[in-house]
Design an enzyme around this catalytic site. Sequence first.
Site, PDB file in Angstrom:
ATOM      1  CB  CYS A 130      -0.946   0.009   1.227  1.00 35.68           C
ATOM      2  SG  CYS A 130      -1.869  -1.462   0.875  1.00 35.68           S
ATOM      3  NE  ARG A 132       3.798   1.666  -0.875  1.00 32.10           N
ATOM      4  CZ  ARG A 132       6.105   1.763   0.296  1.00 32.10           C
ATOM      5  NH1 ARG A 132       6.745   1.489  -0.598  1.00 32.10           N
ATOM      6  NH2 ARG A 132       5.540   1.087   1.685  1.00 32.10           N
ATOM      7  CD1 TRP A 170      -0.219  -6.304  -3.185  1.00 34.95           C
ATOM      8  CD2 TRP A 170       0.169  -6.875  -1.316  1.00 34.95           C
ATOM      9  NE1 TRP A 170      -0.012  -7.362  -3.816  1.00 34.95           N
ATOM     10  CE2 TRP A 170      -0.185  -7.644  -1.943  1.00 34.95           C
ATOM     11  CE3 TRP A 170      -0.584  -7.134   0.011  1.00 34.95           C
ATOM     12  CZ2 TRP A 170      -0.035  -8.870  -1.688  1.00 34.95           C
ATOM     13  CZ3 TRP A 170      -0.141  -8.452   0.197  1.00 34.95           C
ATOM     14  CH2 TRP A 170       0.507  -9.017  -0.515  1.00 34.95           C
ATOM     15  CG  ASN A 211       2.266   0.859   3.952  1.00 32.56           C
ATOM     16  OD1 ASN A 211       2.196  -0.152   3.730  1.00 32.56           O
ATOM     17  ND2 ASN A 211       3.628   0.856   4.216  1.00 32.56           N
ATOM     18  N   GLY A 212       0.059  -1.221   6.179  1.00 28.49           N
ATOM     19  CA  GLY A 212       0.879  -2.192   7.137  1.00 28.49           C
ATOM     20  C   GLY A 212      -0.172  -2.590   7.934  1.00 28.49           C
ATOM     21  CD  GLU A 272      15.479 -12.682 -11.284  1.00 27.17           C
ATOM     22  OE1 GLU A 272      14.996 -12.942 -10.156  1.00 27.17           O
ATOM     23  OE2 GLU A 272      14.948 -11.150 -11.750  1.00 27.17           O
ATOM     24  CE  LYS A 283      12.172 -10.608 -12.557  1.00 27.21           C
ATOM     25  NZ  LYS A 283      12.776 -10.152 -11.745  1.00 27.21           N
ATOM     26  CD  GLU A 320       8.506 -10.707 -10.995  1.00 27.33           C
ATOM     27  OE1 GLU A 320       8.214 -10.426  -9.932  1.00 27.33           O
ATOM     28  OE2 GLU A 320       9.668 -10.489 -11.733  1.00 27.33           O
ATOM     29  CG  HIS A 324      18.371 -36.443 -10.356  1.00 26.74           C
ATOM     30  ND1 HIS A 324      19.317 -37.762  -9.991  1.00 26.74           N
ATOM     31  CD2 HIS A 324      19.474 -35.540  -9.741  1.00 26.74           C
ATOM     32  CE1 HIS A 324      20.650 -37.585 -10.493  1.00 26.74           C
ATOM     33  NE2 HIS A 324      20.951 -36.514 -10.448  1.00 26.74           N
ATOM     34  CE  LYS A 380      10.395  -2.482  -7.560  1.00 25.29           C
ATOM     35  NZ  LYS A 380      10.682  -3.524  -8.140  1.00 25.29           N
TER      36      LYS A 380
END
Length: 615
Positions: free
Chosen positions: A2, A27, A75, A101-102, A488, A492, A495, A511, A610
């Site tokens: 947020c 955010r 968010w 925010n929290g 990585e 990418k 997401e 395996h 983010k």
Amino acid sequence: MCGIVGYLGHRQAYEILIQGLHRLEYRGYDSAGVALINDDCNLNVYKTRGKVSNLEQSADGKDTNGTVGIAHTRWATHGEPNDVNAHPQLSQSRSIALVHNGTIENYSVLKKALIQHGYSFESDTDTEVLVQLIEFIKITNGCSTLDAVTEALHQVEGAYAIAVIEDGDPDTLIVARKSSPLVIGVGDGETFIASDATPIVGFTDKVVYLQDDEIAVIRRGKPLQVLSLKDNKPSKINIQTLKLSLAQLEKGGYDTFMLKEIFEQPATLRDCLRGRIVDDCNRVVLSGVEINKDKFLNARRIVLVACGTSWHAALIGKRLIQEMCGIPVEVEYASEFRYSNPCLTKDDIVISISQSGETADTLAAIQLAREKGAFVYGICNVVGASIPRNTDSGTYIHVGPEIGVASTKAFTGQVTVLVLLALCVGQLRGTILPQTVHDVAKALTELPETIEKTLRLDSKIQELSRIFTYAHNFLYLGRGYNYPTALEGALKLKEISYIHAEGYPAAEMKHGPIALIDHEMPSVIIAPSDSLYDKIISNVQQVKARGGSVIAIVSKGNRAMADIADYCLEIPEVPECLSPIVASIPLQLLAYHIAVNKGKNVDMPRNLAKSVTVE
Ligand code: F6R
């Protein structure tokens, strides 16, 4: 997560708040809202599900007057993303508006108590509990709103950055924080507040980073007042100068922030390296290491803690540090480390890696490490963020604001700083040959040009991406330094394109995952000409033998792979330890183009934010 923003001054607040929300949208973008007190001292609140642009549409034509206001981009944590759960949240009498925010951890206990006192709730949010509690305390105690906010914050457990305004009072804005960031911009007769400094850039470069357990009161025409929430005593106000420019926050002609950030990497790596390689590439200087020389000389063990992409950088860091410094290294997900009761001593160094410097799990991990007596070192991008403020020392990666939700330039900056750190510590400990320092340092100074050359693959990758846009699964394989690169690359792709992708150490494939290979499962193989190249060739043969198509990232001039793989992307040859930096560029571009082909919003992928400031 947020983002919150607020304004009190002589301008119309609405435009400033909306612009601030756009800058904070990275955010979270589940819903957005704004509360303003108009010229008649009435509180107006507009909020809606979805992005800030939806809010603008829904507020269009309504009364958005007022020179004080607060706003929020969400968010979702408590309650689904809808209009009712959007912030600002209002008190029972609808006179107090609050953005948050929290996470309020004890919200259900507080909610039950308030319900017993006759309060009812519209939303499923923890935030509504806090604003109702403030009003309850204000009425019950007959106290000021400031005192009620202070008392309410004593009763809540959890993390918060909040901003509060009240109907009938256009001259006061109250903000407070604990474990969630909050910056105050001090202008001429006007004050800005925000979750980070980006909404403030362009208005003032004077900022105050509110500390944990502080509450600030912004009163029209009066100096800023900051008090400790613990003892109500005035805190020292430390005004700092912001070094962010507007150009850094704009797309600069690119379609998306992500593409801009991918193409910015030659410049950001130049900034990251500036002043750190000296004496004709014979010495690497990191002041954070040098002033703590003894810690690095006597280190028994290094533990790298991080999340997501930063955790992938940490895996590369492990190899670098072990090879160059001879110190045993462990890599931990911060979210696991924090609950693992780790054995740490004063001779252990815990290195946290974080782009935002606000990731809740990483912050908690370093707090635990400090409690246990370890020396804590931070590698961070955002200057002045919570993580660097809670470490003993550290190094900034200096790659500028990363706004696209998928991390690109921060990853290459983190790996570059880890190479510098390993070289610097290796020199101090005498565990690295001067010639190696020279060769790697020289290649680092050439890195911006190397990345520029690598970026020329863009049109080829764009073409290639069309072939794979509708694949449902991808496998990314690498070995040694490039096993984390494979992780990585897979991250990418998933997401931003929502295609399932797995990163794997190439030799592990036999395996189990090899069972997945068929003509519908493309594999991306990261195979620069390094010490494990011959080994990876046979892994590629295994994929081809089972009908899978192969995209190989190889060093320039490599012919052997061209005969086996379906598609080859050639990257410049660099020392082995730098190959993840170069090899990650085509992987970023491949993910980007596939996502764009699928019509996805690459800067704001669904469900993501983010800065992950919740557990
Ligand atoms: C992926 C990504 C995330 C972050 C993770 C940690 O592209 O950006 O996986 O790497 O959320 O964030 P920081 O580095 O800010 O601690």
